[in-house]
Design a protein around this motif. Sequence first.
Motif, mmCIF file in Angstrom:
data_model
loop_
_atom_site.group_PDB
_atom_site.id
_atom_site.type_symbol
_atom_site.label_atom_id
_atom_site.label_comp_id
_atom_site.label_asym_id
_atom_site.label_seq_id
_atom_site.Cartn_x
_atom_site.Cartn_y
_atom_site.Cartn_z
ATOM 1 N N GLU A 42 13.761 3.352 3.670
ATOM 2 C CA GLU A 42 13.840 2.063 2.983
ATOM 3 C C GLU A 42 12.440 1.565 2.588
ATOM 4 O O GLU A 42 12.256 0.953 1.530
ATOM 5 C CB GLU A 42 14.547 1.031 3.864
ATOM 6 C CG GLU A 42 16.039 1.274 4.034
ATOM 7 C CD GLU A 42 16.772 1.314 2.702
ATOM 8 O OE1 GLU A 42 16.547 0.406 1.871
ATOM 9 O OE2 GLU A 42 17.567 2.249 2.481
ATOM 10 N N ILE A 43 11.451 1.833 3.444
ATOM 11 C CA ILE A 43 10.065 1.473 3.098
ATOM 12 C C ILE A 43 9.609 2.271 1.885
ATOM 13 O O ILE A 43 8.955 1.734 0.971
ATOM 14 C CB ILE A 43 9.133 1.725 4.298
ATOM 15 C CG1 ILE A 43 9.427 0.708 5.411
ATOM 16 C CG2 ILE A 43 7.664 1.646 3.880
ATOM 17 C CD1 ILE A 43 8.657 0.953 6.698
ATOM 18 N N ALA A 44 9.956 3.561 1.842
ATOM 19 C CA ALA A 44 9.589 4.404 0.699
ATOM 20 C C ALA A 44 10.222 3.884 -0.586
ATOM 21 O O ALA A 44 9.577 3.844 -1.644
ATOM 22 C CB ALA A 44 10.019 5.850 0.961
ATOM 23 N N LYS A 45 11.471 3.462 -0.512
ATOM 24 C CA LYS A 45 12.151 2.905 -1.687
ATOM 25 C C LYS A 45 11.471 1.614 -2.138
ATOM 26 O O LYS A 45 11.323 1.356 -3.334
ATOM 27 C CB LYS A 45 13.625 2.665 -1.373
ATOM 28 C CG LYS A 45 14.437 3.943 -1.260
ATOM 29 C CD LYS A 45 15.752 3.744 -0.530
ATOM 30 C CE LYS A 45 16.688 2.812 -1.255
ATOM 31 N NZ LYS A 45 18.012 2.728 -0.571
ATOM 32 N N ARG A 46 11.037 0.810 -1.163
ATOM 33 C CA ARG A 46 10.340 -0.439 -1.494
ATOM 34 C C ARG A 46 9.017 -0.135 -2.198
ATOM 35 O O ARG A 46 8.618 -0.854 -3.117
ATOM 36 C CB ARG A 46 10.107 -1.239 -0.213
ATOM 37 C CG ARG A 46 9.709 -2.669 -0.438
ATOM 38 C CD ARG A 46 10.025 -3.555 0.760
ATOM 39 N NE ARG A 46 9.169 -3.317 1.895
ATOM 40 C CZ ARG A 46 9.593 -2.979 3.109
ATOM 41 N NH1 ARG A 46 10.892 -2.799 3.321
ATOM 42 N NH2 ARG A 46 8.745 -2.819 4.100
#
Length: 503
Positions: free
Chosen positions: A260-264
Amino acid sequence: MTKQISSILIANRGEIALRIIRACKELDIKSVSIYSDEDVRSIHVKRADAAYHIGPAAPSQSYLNMNKIIDVAISAGVDAIHPGYGFLSENETFAELCEKNNIIFIGPKSVSMDLTGDKMKCKRIMNEAKVPTVPGSDGVIEDVEIAVQIANDAKYPVLLKSAFGGGGRGIRLAKDEKELRQEFEMASAESKAAFGKAALFVEKFLEKIRHIEFQLIRDSHGNTRHLFERECSIQRRHQKLIEMSPSPIMTPEKRNEIGEIAKRAADAVDYLNAGTAEFLCDPDGNFYFIEINSRLQVEHPVTELVTGLDLVKLQISIANGEEIPFEQNDLKLNGCAIECRINAEDPFYDFAPSVGKVPYCNLPYGPGIRVDTYLYPGCTVSGFYDSLTAKLISWGSTFDESRRRMRNALNEFIIEGINTTIPLYKTIMNDKYFISGDLSTDYLDRYSIIQKMKDEQKSINSDLHNRLLPAVGSAILQSEYVKKSNQVQNGSSYNWKFGGLTS
């Protein structure tokens, strides 16, 4: 509305050009290749639907000649350009040239590429998006005194990095203030020579770290997905050698969190198409974002084997303006995949480049084995281009099955005429620390893997001598044996037959 792509020019060469050509054929898209004087006989020239000569062997006059490539694309009437990886794949000027000439660039927009290519701009954006980054300077440093002050605050050792670096280039380690002052001047000159700009920043050097990246895909409708992680910790001089998925340390909960951090991170720079968010993970399990690689990765087959997706076809569909056809929860991680980069380098002699004609090669095959390569018997490995000659990828339902398949495939892989990194990977596949998942970016040095490889080779030489020399009955055969034995001693391929036996 994005125009539909019916023809693609591949601004690259070698195995990645072949990979893109295959995807084009599956989609009934016309493929157009380019080639230099050095690549007249290369397979990608023959496999494409059309091929255009681009210039002399030197990359600056051929595969890096932006204006010439655009001219060829216009003459060929293509709808899009796929840059592959390397060469112009992360060049925002080239992406902008494509946009200005109404040619679809299969990758991110030039504006996003400019942001991701400048590490300090990207770091500031990530901090604003609450993406954790490595402690260090908040911007580019031009004065060594400021660098010293930041390094003192962060505590040594620190890394000096070029803001425009990549692939391990433009990085220097300083263990104390004296080294920092020495390396600052050298790193500035190196950055200017390699990237045209002497823009450095200071970053805390994290010891015994793992390098873990998340594959990203994002469409023009704002949909972002991560396609799980790849462990990339086995490196030499910041260059990846082996990649695998899943990472041995990843739990489902941590995968979701970092994914989810990577997507952000991708959303923060309005990313488009395929790319990766790169992270460092310390021994305590803390993840630190370091960069977004704005291109298809060399190791993309690893993700393809554990997800069942075709990333190149997915790239093309997104460039066509289509939405990602699946939700995040639809993705399942299936089994384990490992990739070994087969480089034309001699691991017995400090990875010295090895080029020349390949009179014979044997590619491995079998359940769970994939080989992406441009090699064929009689081809030539050129000294003008990257040392990567092949990518050997294994898949298994478990890590151990994938590892054993890789080990067996390495034993079957024969490349005559040049030295390669295959012997190193044979050692690693049987190494207890690799098997236990005890990995870090200093793995080769920490566990003396190169020396282990050399010791194993001596044992092989001794065994060959004991088994074969007594059977030699003539001076001619003895001479042949000595020649072959010396080739083995010098790190050359030892997959040769003698007296009906195979070493």
